[in-house]
Design a protein around this motif. Structure first.
Motif, PDB file in Angstrom:
ATOM      1  N   GLY A  18       0.818  -1.204   0.000  1.00  0.00           N
ATOM      2  CA  GLY A  18       0.000   0.000   0.000  1.00  0.00           C
ATOM      3  C   GLY A  18       0.854   1.257   0.000  1.00  0.00           C
ATOM      4  N   GLU A  19       0.296   2.345  -0.518  1.00  0.00           N
ATOM      5  CA  GLU A  19       1.051   3.585  -0.689  1.00  0.00           C
ATOM      6  C   GLU A  19       1.582   4.127   0.641  1.00  0.00           C
ATOM      7  N   GLU A  20       0.756   4.112   1.685  1.00  0.00           N
ATOM      8  CA  GLU A  20       1.192   4.618   2.991  1.00  0.00           C
ATOM      9  C   GLU A  20       2.352   3.790   3.537  1.00  0.00           C
ATOM     10  N   LEU A  21       2.254   2.481   3.401  1.00  0.00           N
ATOM     11  CA  LEU A  21       3.325   1.605   3.868  1.00  0.00           C
ATOM     12  C   LEU A  21       4.598   1.833   3.067  1.00  0.00           C
ATOM     13  N   ALA A  22       4.452   2.014   1.750  1.00  0.00           N
ATOM     14  CA  ALA A  22       5.616   2.232   0.884  1.00  0.00           C
ATOM     15  C   ALA A  22       6.346   3.523   1.247  1.00  0.00           C
ATOM     16  N   LYS A  23       5.604   4.536   1.678  1.00  0.00           N
ATOM     17  CA  LYS A  23       6.238   5.803   2.063  1.00  0.00           C
ATOM     18  C   LYS A  23       7.029   5.667   3.362  1.00  0.00           C
ATOM     19  N   GLU A  24       6.615   4.733   4.219  1.00  0.00           N
ATOM     20  CA  GLU A  24       7.323   4.534   5.485  1.00  0.00           C
ATOM     21  C   GLU A  24       8.540   3.632   5.331  1.00  0.00           C
ATOM     22  N   GLY A  25       8.537   2.766   4.312  1.00  0.00           N
ATOM     23  CA  GLY A  25       9.659   1.857   4.090  1.00  0.00           C
ATOM     24  C   GLY A  25       9.197   0.415   4.066  1.00  0.00           C
ATOM     25  N   ILE A  26       9.689  -0.349   3.070  1.00  0.00           N
ATOM     26  CA  ILE A  26       9.183  -1.717   2.881  1.00  0.00           C
ATOM     27  C   ILE A  26      10.284  -2.767   2.888  1.00  0.00           C
ATOM     28  N   ILE A  27      11.518  -2.387   3.199  1.00  0.00           N
ATOM     29  CA  ILE A  27      12.607  -3.359   3.081  1.00  0.00           C
ATOM     30  C   ILE A  27      12.449  -4.513   4.063  1.00  0.00           C
ATOM     31  N   SER A  28      11.906  -4.263   5.257  1.00  0.00           N
ATOM     32  CA  SER A  28      11.756  -5.356   6.220  1.00  0.00           C
ATOM     33  C   SER A  28      10.770  -6.402   5.702  1.00  0.00           C
ATOM     34  N   TYR A  29       9.721  -5.963   5.004  1.00  0.00           N
ATOM     35  CA  TYR A  29       8.734  -6.896   4.452  1.00  0.00           C
ATOM     36  C   TYR A  29       9.308  -7.629   3.237  1.00  0.00           C
ATOM     37  N   ILE A  30      10.073  -6.906   2.415  1.00  0.00           N
ATOM     38  CA  ILE A  30      10.684  -7.540   1.249  1.00  0.00           C
ATOM     39  C   ILE A  30      11.777  -8.508   1.674  1.00  0.00           C
ATOM     40  N   ASP A  31      12.525  -8.151   2.724  1.00  0.00           N
ATOM     41  CA  ASP A  31      13.571  -9.038   3.213  1.00  0.00           C
ATOM     42  C   ASP A  31      12.972 -10.344   3.726  1.00  0.00           C
ATOM     43  N   THR A  32      11.850 -10.252   4.433  1.00  0.00           N
ATOM     44  CA  THR A  32      11.162 -11.458   4.895  1.00  0.00           C
ATOM     45  C   THR A  32      10.718 -12.311   3.722  1.00  0.00           C
ATOM     46  N   LEU A  33      10.230 -11.658   2.676  1.00  0.00           N
ATOM     47  CA  LEU A  33       9.809 -12.374   1.475  1.00  0.00           C
ATOM     48  C   LEU A  33      10.986 -13.083   0.811  1.00  0.00           C
ATOM     49  N   SER A  34      12.119 -12.390   0.747  1.00  0.00           N
ATOM     50  CA  SER A  34      13.298 -12.970   0.093  1.00  0.00           C
ATOM     51  C   SER A  34      13.865 -14.153   0.870  1.00  0.00           C
TER      52      SER A  34
END
Length: 379
Positions: free
Chosen positions: A96-112
Protein backbone atom coordinates in the motif's frame (compact mmCIF):
# COMPACT_ATOMS: atom_id res chain seq x y z
CA UNK A 1 28.86 -55.80 -4.80
CA UNK A 2 27.32 -53.31 -7.20
CA UNK A 3 23.91 -54.92 -6.70
CA UNK A 4 24.21 -54.50 -2.91
CA UNK A 5 25.15 -50.81 -3.29
CA UNK A 6 22.22 -50.25 -5.64
CA UNK A 7 19.79 -51.88 -3.22
CA UNK A 8 21.13 -49.77 -0.33
CA UNK A 9 20.62 -46.57 -2.33
CA UNK A 10 17.09 -47.66 -3.29
CA UNK A 11 16.14 -48.49 0.30
CA UNK A 12 17.57 -45.18 1.56
CA UNK A 13 15.61 -43.24 -1.06
CA UNK A 14 12.36 -44.96 -0.06
CA UNK A 15 12.98 -44.36 3.66
CA UNK A 16 13.92 -40.70 3.16
CA UNK A 17 10.94 -40.15 0.88
CA UNK A 18 8.68 -41.43 3.61
CA UNK A 19 10.05 -38.78 5.98
CA UNK A 20 9.04 -35.92 3.68
CA UNK A 21 5.95 -33.96 4.60
CA UNK A 22 3.21 -34.85 2.15
CA UNK A 23 1.11 -31.96 0.79
CA UNK A 24 -1.86 -33.18 -1.28
CA UNK A 25 -2.84 -30.45 -3.72
CA UNK A 26 -6.50 -30.71 -2.72
CA UNK A 27 -5.60 -29.65 0.84
CA UNK A 28 -3.55 -26.57 -0.09
CA UNK A 29 -4.37 -22.95 -0.80
CA UNK A 30 -1.94 -21.76 -3.48
CA UNK A 31 -1.21 -18.08 -2.77
CA UNK A 32 -0.86 -16.09 -6.00
CA UNK A 33 -0.92 -12.54 -4.62
CA UNK A 34 -0.21 -10.97 -1.27
CA UNK A 35 -0.66 -7.39 -0.16
CA UNK A 36 0.34 -5.36 2.88
CA UNK A 37 -0.99 -2.09 4.31
CA UNK A 38 -0.35 0.10 7.31
CA UNK A 39 -3.42 0.18 9.54
CA UNK A 40 -2.97 2.38 12.60
CA UNK A 41 0.09 0.84 14.28
CA UNK A 42 -0.61 -2.63 12.92
CA UNK A 43 -0.05 -4.46 9.65
CA UNK A 44 -2.92 -5.60 7.43
CA UNK A 45 -2.08 -8.58 5.27
CA UNK A 46 -4.22 -9.75 2.38
CA UNK A 47 -3.77 -12.86 0.25
CA UNK A 48 -5.54 -14.19 -2.80
CA UNK A 49 -5.19 -17.95 -3.10
CA UNK A 50 -6.38 -20.67 -5.42
CA UNK A 51 -8.13 -23.85 -4.25
CA UNK A 52 -7.68 -26.79 -6.57
CA UNK A 53 -11.06 -28.25 -7.45
CA UNK A 54 -11.68 -30.07 -10.76
CA UNK A 55 -15.40 -29.23 -10.53
CA UNK A 56 -14.87 -25.45 -10.36
CA UNK A 57 -12.74 -23.63 -12.90
CA UNK A 58 -12.64 -20.38 -10.91
CA UNK A 59 -12.02 -21.08 -7.27
CA UNK A 60 -9.90 -18.20 -5.99
CA UNK A 61 -10.54 -16.71 -2.57
CA UNK A 62 -9.27 -13.78 -0.52
CA UNK A 63 -8.40 -13.55 3.16
CA UNK A 64 -7.37 -10.39 5.03
CA UNK A 65 -6.15 -10.18 8.64
CA UNK A 66 -4.38 -7.75 10.98
CA UNK A 67 -1.32 -8.44 13.14
CA UNK A 68 1.97 -6.92 14.26
CA UNK A 69 4.27 -8.85 11.91
CA UNK A 70 4.18 -10.71 8.59
CA UNK A 71 4.47 -14.05 10.38
CA UNK A 72 1.60 -13.06 12.66
CA UNK A 73 -0.46 -12.11 9.63
CA UNK A 74 0.25 -15.45 7.95
CA UNK A 75 -0.72 -17.36 11.11
CA UNK A 76 -4.08 -15.55 11.27
CA UNK A 77 -4.61 -16.05 7.54
CA UNK A 78 -4.25 -19.81 8.01
CA UNK A 79 -6.76 -19.66 10.86
CA UNK A 80 -9.20 -18.01 8.42
CA UNK A 81 -8.72 -20.53 5.63
CA UNK A 82 -9.93 -24.11 5.23
CA UNK A 83 -6.72 -24.89 3.30
CA UNK A 84 -3.09 -24.64 4.36
CA UNK A 85 -1.72 -21.56 2.61
CA UNK A 86 1.56 -22.03 0.74
CA UNK A 87 3.64 -19.46 -1.19
CA UNK A 88 5.14 -21.67 -3.89
CA UNK A 89 2.87 -20.18 -6.59
CA UNK A 90 3.21 -16.54 -5.48
CA UNK A 91 3.19 -14.21 -8.50
CA UNK A 92 3.13 -10.71 -7.03
CA UNK A 93 3.49 -8.81 -3.75
CA UNK A 94 1.63 -5.48 -3.43
CA UNK A 95 2.42 -2.76 -0.90
CA UNK A 96 0.00 0.00 0.00
CA UNK A 97 1.05 3.59 -0.69
CA UNK A 98 1.19 4.62 2.99
CA UNK A 99 3.32 1.60 3.87
CA UNK A 100 5.62 2.23 0.88
CA UNK A 101 6.24 5.80 2.06
CA UNK A 102 7.32 4.53 5.48
CA UNK A 103 9.66 1.86 4.09
CA UNK A 104 9.18 -1.72 2.88
CA UNK A 105 12.61 -3.36 3.08
CA UNK A 106 11.76 -5.36 6.22
CA UNK A 107 8.73 -6.90 4.45
CA UNK A 108 10.68 -7.54 1.25
CA UNK A 109 13.57 -9.04 3.21
CA UNK A 110 11.16 -11.46 4.89
CA UNK A 111 9.81 -12.37 1.47
CA UNK A 112 13.30 -12.97 0.09
CA UNK A 113 14.09 -15.33 2.99
CA UNK A 114 11.07 -17.52 2.26
CA UNK A 115 12.47 -20.66 0.62
CA UNK A 116 9.18 -21.24 -1.21
CA UNK A 117 9.29 -17.85 -2.96
CA UNK A 118 11.40 -17.36 -6.08
CA UNK A 119 13.39 -14.23 -6.85
CA UNK A 120 11.35 -13.61 -10.02
CA UNK A 121 8.23 -12.67 -8.06
CA UNK A 122 6.98 -9.21 -9.05
CA UNK A 123 6.79 -6.35 -6.55
CA UNK A 124 4.45 -3.38 -6.88
CA UNK A 125 2.81 -0.45 -5.08
CA UNK A 126 -0.96 0.07 -4.90
CA UNK A 127 -2.31 3.57 -5.15
CA UNK A 128 -4.02 4.01 -1.78
CA UNK A 129 -4.28 0.51 -0.27
CA UNK A 130 -3.39 -3.00 -1.39
CA UNK A 131 -6.52 -4.33 0.32
CA UNK A 132 -8.87 -2.11 -1.71
CA UNK A 133 -7.05 -2.99 -4.93
CA UNK A 134 -7.28 -6.73 -4.28
CA UNK A 135 -10.81 -6.66 -2.89
CA UNK A 136 -12.18 -4.67 -5.84
CA UNK A 137 -10.38 -6.97 -8.25
CA UNK A 138 -11.83 -10.11 -6.67
CA UNK A 139 -15.34 -8.69 -7.01
CA UNK A 140 -14.84 -7.89 -10.69
CA UNK A 141 -16.37 -10.30 -13.19
CA UNK A 142 -13.51 -9.65 -15.61
CA UNK A 143 -10.75 -10.81 -13.22
CA UNK A 144 -10.77 -14.42 -12.09
CA UNK A 145 -7.57 -14.29 -10.00
CA UNK A 146 -5.80 -11.04 -9.15
CA UNK A 147 -2.40 -12.72 -8.78
CA UNK A 148 -2.24 -14.32 -12.21
CA UNK A 149 -3.96 -11.32 -13.83
CA UNK A 150 -1.42 -8.85 -12.47
CA UNK A 151 1.47 -11.15 -13.30
CA UNK A 152 0.31 -11.36 -16.92
CA UNK A 153 -0.36 -7.60 -17.02
CA UNK A 154 3.15 -6.74 -15.86
CA UNK A 155 4.82 -9.50 -17.89
CA UNK A 156 3.37 -8.42 -21.22
CA UNK A 157 4.32 -4.77 -20.55
CA UNK A 158 7.86 -5.79 -19.61
CA UNK A 159 8.09 -7.84 -22.81
CA UNK A 160 6.68 -4.91 -24.81
CA UNK A 161 9.34 -2.67 -23.21
CA UNK A 162 6.71 -0.40 -21.71
CA UNK A 163 7.87 -1.20 -18.19
CA UNK A 164 11.13 -1.85 -16.35
CA UNK A 165 11.08 -5.35 -14.88
CA UNK A 166 10.09 -5.15 -11.16
CA UNK A 167 11.20 -8.52 -9.83
CA UNK A 168 12.25 -9.18 -6.24
CA UNK A 169 15.80 -9.82 -7.46
CA UNK A 170 16.02 -6.49 -9.30
CA UNK A 171 14.58 -4.50 -6.40
CA UNK A 172 17.09 -5.99 -3.97
CA UNK A 173 19.92 -5.39 -6.43
CA UNK A 174 19.02 -1.69 -6.72
CA UNK A 175 18.43 -1.35 -2.99
CA UNK A 176 21.86 -2.67 -2.07
CA UNK A 177 23.53 -0.68 -4.85
CA UNK A 178 24.64 2.64 -3.39
CA UNK A 179 24.52 4.31 -6.80
CA UNK A 180 20.96 3.61 -7.94
CA UNK A 181 17.46 3.70 -6.42
CA UNK A 182 14.66 1.16 -7.01
CA UNK A 183 11.44 1.73 -8.96
CA UNK A 184 8.20 -0.28 -8.89
CA UNK A 185 4.98 -0.17 -10.94
CA UNK A 186 2.09 1.78 -9.44
CA UNK A 187 -1.19 -0.15 -9.70
CA UNK A 188 -4.75 1.12 -9.61
CA UNK A 189 -8.26 -0.30 -10.00
CA UNK A 190 -10.41 1.86 -12.27
CA UNK A 191 -13.41 1.26 -14.54
CA UNK A 192 -13.74 -2.29 -13.26
CA UNK A 193 -10.23 -3.31 -14.23
CA UNK A 194 -6.63 -3.26 -13.04
CA UNK A 195 -4.11 -0.98 -14.70
CA UNK A 196 -0.54 0.24 -14.40
CA UNK A 197 -0.84 3.94 -13.60
CA UNK A 198 2.85 4.80 -13.57
CA UNK A 199 5.99 4.18 -11.56
CA UNK A 200 6.69 4.62 -7.86
CA UNK A 201 10.11 6.18 -7.21
CA UNK A 202 12.06 5.04 -4.17
CA UNK A 203 14.88 6.48 -2.10
CA UNK A 204 16.39 3.39 -0.52
CA UNK A 205 13.17 1.57 0.50
CA UNK A 206 10.90 4.61 0.93
CA UNK A 207 8.61 5.85 -1.83
CA UNK A 208 9.32 9.50 -2.60
CA UNK A 209 7.25 10.22 -5.69
CA UNK A 210 5.30 9.02 -8.72
CA UNK A 211 5.70 9.48 -12.46
CA UNK A 212 3.09 8.72 -15.12
CA UNK A 213 3.44 6.27 -17.99
CA UNK A 214 4.69 8.90 -20.48
CA UNK A 215 7.56 9.88 -18.19
CA UNK A 216 8.22 6.18 -17.62
CA UNK A 217 9.09 5.90 -21.33
CA UNK A 218 11.81 8.54 -21.01
CA UNK A 219 13.11 6.99 -17.81
CA UNK A 220 13.55 3.67 -19.62
CA UNK A 221 15.08 5.51 -22.59
CA UNK A 222 17.80 6.76 -20.22
CA UNK A 223 18.08 3.48 -18.36
CA UNK A 224 17.99 0.62 -20.88
CA UNK A 225 18.21 0.22 -24.65
CA UNK A 226 14.89 -0.17 -26.44
CA UNK A 227 14.52 -2.94 -28.97
CA UNK A 228 10.91 -2.48 -30.04
CA UNK A 229 9.49 0.49 -28.17
CA UNK A 230 6.42 2.60 -29.03
CA UNK A 231 5.60 6.23 -28.20
CA UNK A 232 3.37 9.07 -29.37
CA UNK A 233 5.20 12.40 -29.59
CA UNK A 234 3.56 15.84 -29.68
CA UNK A 235 5.50 18.31 -31.88
CA UNK A 236 4.95 22.08 -32.24
CA UNK A 237 3.85 22.99 -35.77
CA UNK A 238 5.99 26.13 -35.76
CA UNK A 239 9.12 24.01 -36.19
CA UNK A 240 7.89 22.41 -39.41
CA UNK A 241 4.97 24.49 -40.67
CA UNK A 242 6.25 24.97 -44.21
CA UNK A 243 6.39 21.21 -44.76
CA UNK A 244 2.74 20.64 -43.76
CA UNK A 245 0.52 20.40 -46.81
CA UNK A 246 -2.60 22.56 -46.77
CA UNK A 247 -5.84 20.64 -46.92
CA UNK A 248 -9.06 22.34 -47.92
CA UNK A 249 -11.57 19.95 -46.39
CA UNK A 250 -9.82 19.05 -43.14
CA UNK A 251 -8.53 21.76 -40.85
CA UNK A 252 -6.60 20.81 -37.71
CA UNK A 253 -6.56 23.88 -35.49
CA UNK A 254 -4.25 22.33 -32.90
CA UNK A 255 -0.89 24.04 -32.39
CA UNK A 256 0.78 20.62 -32.32
CA UNK A 257 0.98 17.66 -34.61
CA UNK A 258 1.25 14.14 -33.29
CA UNK A 259 3.59 11.40 -34.45
CA UNK A 260 3.23 7.75 -33.48
CA UNK A 261 6.51 5.84 -33.46
CA UNK A 262 6.97 2.08 -33.21
CA UNK A 263 9.74 -0.49 -33.61
CA UNK A 264 11.84 2.06 -31.73
CA UNK A 265 15.42 1.00 -31.07
CA UNK A 266 17.72 3.08 -28.92
CA UNK A 267 21.11 3.22 -27.26
CA UNK A 268 22.29 5.47 -24.47
CA UNK A 269 25.81 6.49 -23.47
CA UNK A 270 26.37 8.31 -20.17
CA UNK A 271 29.83 9.73 -19.48
CA UNK A 272 31.30 11.60 -16.56
CA UNK A 273 34.47 13.26 -17.81
CA UNK A 274 35.48 14.98 -14.59
CA UNK A 275 34.36 13.94 -11.11
CA UNK A 276 35.16 17.40 -9.72
CA UNK A 277 32.76 19.16 -12.10
CA UNK A 278 30.11 16.44 -11.66
CA UNK A 279 28.91 17.08 -15.22
CA UNK A 280 27.36 14.23 -17.21
CA UNK A 281 27.18 14.00 -20.97
CA UNK A 282 24.30 11.86 -22.19
CA UNK A 283 24.06 10.75 -25.80
CA UNK A 284 20.90 8.98 -26.97
CA UNK A 285 20.53 7.48 -30.44
CA UNK A 286 17.03 6.56 -31.61
CA UNK A 287 16.17 4.60 -34.76
CA UNK A 288 12.47 4.14 -35.37
CA UNK A 289 9.60 3.70 -37.79
CA UNK A 290 6.86 6.30 -38.08
CA UNK A 291 3.51 4.56 -37.92
CA UNK A 292 1.21 7.57 -38.09
CA UNK A 293 1.23 11.39 -38.28
CA UNK A 294 -1.77 13.65 -37.61
CA UNK A 295 -1.03 16.09 -40.46
CA UNK A 296 -0.52 15.77 -44.20
CA UNK A 297 3.25 16.15 -43.94
CA UNK A 298 5.53 16.23 -46.97
CA UNK A 299 7.28 12.95 -46.23
CA UNK A 300 8.52 12.63 -49.80
CA UNK A 301 10.90 15.54 -49.27
CA UNK A 302 14.19 14.39 -47.65
CA UNK A 303 14.71 17.85 -46.12
CA UNK A 304 11.25 17.74 -44.55
CA UNK A 305 12.07 14.33 -43.04
CA UNK A 306 15.28 15.73 -41.53
CA UNK A 307 13.28 18.59 -39.98
CA UNK A 308 10.86 16.03 -38.51
CA UNK A 309 13.71 13.94 -37.08
CA UNK A 310 15.30 17.01 -35.44
CA UNK A 311 11.94 18.09 -34.00
CA UNK A 312 11.41 14.64 -32.43
CA UNK A 313 14.94 14.70 -30.99
CA UNK A 314 14.37 18.19 -29.58
CA UNK A 315 11.16 17.16 -27.83
CA UNK A 316 12.74 14.00 -26.42
CA UNK A 317 15.70 16.00 -25.12
CA UNK A 318 13.36 18.42 -23.35
CA UNK A 319 11.38 15.59 -21.78
CA UNK A 320 14.55 13.93 -20.46
CA UNK A 321 15.88 17.20 -19.05
CA UNK A 322 12.61 17.72 -17.17
CA UNK A 323 12.49 14.20 -15.79
CA UNK A 324 16.10 14.38 -14.54
CA UNK A 325 15.30 17.71 -12.85
CA UNK A 326 12.28 16.06 -11.21
CA UNK A 327 14.43 13.18 -9.96
CA UNK A 328 16.94 15.64 -8.48
CA UNK A 329 14.21 17.59 -6.71
CA UNK A 330 12.90 14.36 -5.15
CA UNK A 331 16.41 13.19 -4.26
CA UNK A 332 16.01 9.90 -6.15
CA UNK A 333 18.39 8.37 -8.68
CA UNK A 334 16.56 5.60 -10.59
CA UNK A 335 18.87 6.01 -13.62
CA UNK A 336 22.01 5.20 -11.64
CA UNK A 337 24.16 8.31 -12.10
CA UNK A 338 25.69 7.41 -8.74
CA UNK A 339 27.12 4.23 -10.25
CA UNK A 340 28.80 6.29 -12.99
CA UNK A 341 30.26 8.60 -10.35
CA UNK A 342 31.48 5.64 -8.28
CA UNK A 343 33.17 4.04 -11.29
CA UNK A 344 35.01 7.32 -11.87
CA UNK A 345 36.22 8.03 -8.33
CA UNK A 346 36.58 4.44 -7.11
CA UNK A 347 34.94 2.57 -4.24
CA UNK A 348 37.26 4.08 -1.62
CA UNK A 349 36.09 7.64 -2.31
CA UNK A 350 32.41 6.81 -2.72
CA UNK A 351 29.59 6.43 -0.21
CA UNK A 352 25.85 6.98 -0.24
CA UNK A 353 26.24 10.01 2.03
CA UNK A 354 28.77 11.61 -0.34
CA UNK A 355 26.56 10.96 -3.36
CA UNK A 356 23.46 12.37 -1.64
CA UNK A 357 25.42 15.55 -0.98
CA UNK A 358 26.66 16.13 -4.53
CA UNK A 359 23.75 14.71 -6.58
CA UNK A 360 21.62 17.89 -6.33
CA UNK A 361 24.51 19.90 -7.83
CA UNK A 362 25.08 17.53 -10.78
CA UNK A 363 24.62 19.02 -14.27
CA UNK A 364 23.68 17.28 -17.50
CA UNK A 365 24.09 17.82 -21.22
CA UNK A 366 21.79 15.69 -23.38
CA UNK A 367 22.15 15.02 -27.08
CA UNK A 368 19.46 13.10 -28.96
CA UNK A 369 19.83 11.88 -32.53
CA UNK A 370 16.75 10.48 -34.21
CA UNK A 371 16.58 8.50 -37.45
CA UNK A 372 13.26 7.54 -39.10
CA UNK A 373 13.83 4.48 -41.26
CA UNK A 374 10.32 4.15 -42.66
CA UNK A 375 7.17 6.23 -42.73
CA UNK A 376 3.73 4.76 -42.29
CA UNK A 377 0.10 5.72 -42.62
CA UNK A 378 -1.07 9.32 -42.31
CA UNK A 379 -4.16 10.27 -40.36
Amino acid sequence: MRLIKLMCILVSTILLGGCLQQKPLEELGLVTAMGYDKEDELLRGTVVYYEFDPLHTNNSKMVSTIANTIKGVRQKENLSSSRKLVSGQLRIAIYGEELAKEGIISYIDTLSRDSEVGTMVYLSVAENSAYDLMNNSQQSEEITNVGTYLYDLISQNVEAESLVSPTLHEFMQCYYSEGRDPILPLLDFSDDTLLIKGLALFKDDKMKGIIDTEKSFYLKLLLDPYRAGTIEVSLPKNDMGKHIKKREQVQNESENLFVSLDHLESSVDIKLDDAESNHYRIKVDVVTRMQEISEDYNLGNPKALIVLEKAIGKVMKGKMEKIIAEFKSLGVDPIGFGNHYRSKVGYERFSREIWDGIYPEATFTIEVKTKILRTGVMD
